[in-house]
Design an enzyme around this catalytic site. Sequence first.
Site, PDB file in Angstrom:
ATOM      1  N   ALA A 144      -1.461   5.393   3.749  1.00  0.00           N
ATOM      2  CA  ALA A 144      -1.435   5.195   2.298  1.00  0.00           C
ATOM      3  C   ALA A 144      -2.801   5.468   1.678  1.00  0.00           C
ATOM      4  O   ALA A 144      -2.897   5.996   0.563  1.00  0.00           O
ATOM      5  CB  ALA A 144      -0.986   3.770   1.984  1.00  0.00           C
ATOM      6  N   SER A 154       0.818  -1.213   0.000  1.00  0.00           N
ATOM      7  CA  SER A 154       0.000   0.000   0.000  1.00  0.00           C
ATOM      8  C   SER A 154       0.852   1.264   0.000  1.00  0.00           C
ATOM      9  O   SER A 154       0.611   2.192  -0.784  1.00  0.00           O
ATOM     10  CB  SER A 154      -0.954  -0.006   1.197  1.00  0.00           C
ATOM     11  OG  SER A 154      -0.236  -0.098   2.426  1.00  0.00           O
ATOM     12  N   LYS A 196       6.217   3.685  17.695  1.00  0.00           N
ATOM     13  CA  LYS A 196       4.834   4.176  17.785  1.00  0.00           C
ATOM     14  C   LYS A 196       3.840   3.078  17.428  1.00  0.00           C
ATOM     15  O   LYS A 196       2.679   3.128  17.847  1.00  0.00           O
ATOM     16  CB  LYS A 196       4.640   5.417  16.918  1.00  0.00           C
ATOM     17  CG  LYS A 196       5.019   5.267  15.448  1.00  0.00           C
ATOM     18  CD  LYS A 196       3.930   4.670  14.582  1.00  0.00           C
ATOM     19  CE  LYS A 196       4.445   4.458  13.178  1.00  0.00           C
ATOM     20  NZ  LYS A 196       3.455   3.781  12.310  1.00  0.00           N
TER      21      LYS A 196
END
EC number: 1.1.1.94
Length: 339
Positions: free
Chosen positions: A143, A13, A194
């Site tokens: 994306a 993606s 993250k």
Amino acid sequence: MPKQKVAILGPGSWGTALAQVLNDNGHEVRLWGNIPEQINEINTRHTNSHYFKDIVLDEAIKATLDLKEALADIDAILFVVPTKVTRLVAKQVAQVLDHKAIVMHASKGLEPGTHERLSTILEEEIPAQLRSEVVVVSGPSHAEETIVRDITLITAASKDITAARYVQTLFSNHYFRLYTNTDVIGVETAGALKNIIAVGAGALHGLGYGDNAKAAVITRGLAEITRLGVKLGADPLTYSGLSGVGDLIVTGTSVHSRNWRAGAALGRGEKLKDIENNMGMVIEGISTTKVAYEIAQELGVYMPITSAIYKSIYEGADIKESILGMMSNEFRSENEWHT
């Protein structure tokens, strides 16, 4: 900037979305992958329907199964493959590449076993005479939004500011903008870690907790990301930028985030294998949790959220009990992120 030839290794993606950005900027883009059906679809139907059902790509974007063809006379190479195969693909590139090129990566993870950052892997496997200093492309970017040309701002980080500025110019346009940074350690650790916090935020949602709890895990998650990153040599200011808090917000709050969705499913009691099978995409936060936990244990870095997620995924602990257990941790000052 004159027209550049760019090879994108990994037509997933994000690789596909970045291919469109570069094509919009007038560059020649070659996508390389190893799934014949996908490569044929991109070349004949100009779609990549596994990731984007309703998006038609420009016919100028070409795809190939042949790495040598992808790298022929190339100006820049962008790695967008899963973390676990980055070293393997880098070895293949080193065997085929016959001239110096700008080397970039836009993946977010840490290598299992070695605990290495991806730029380090690329530096180890691709001889210096064949590459620039590695440029890391990272930041808050779905994306699904970039592919429809929604406004996106991210970071290009390299030890060589000239290489970072090249990448900044290569990608930037009216909807996609890059800022430069020389703190490669900070940008890479922010992008990788993250994902763990996003799993935690998603788990809270799956468990039925509200915005207060999600804000808490994201904010305290930033503290422990910074704590580990600084221990590894990062600049703490990086974590307040696009690749830090920016990426944490977008990944820790959105249904577009596969890590958030995986966490939400875990919170609802679904099994990890079923989650991975249903999503059909790599969930980097799962493997990164293990790597980060091991690094934290080795260096003595306090990472309670990472520890809670690790115990739930790898030791079979109840995820609700693991998360609630943090509420009884030792009292601390909010500004003790560095201890």
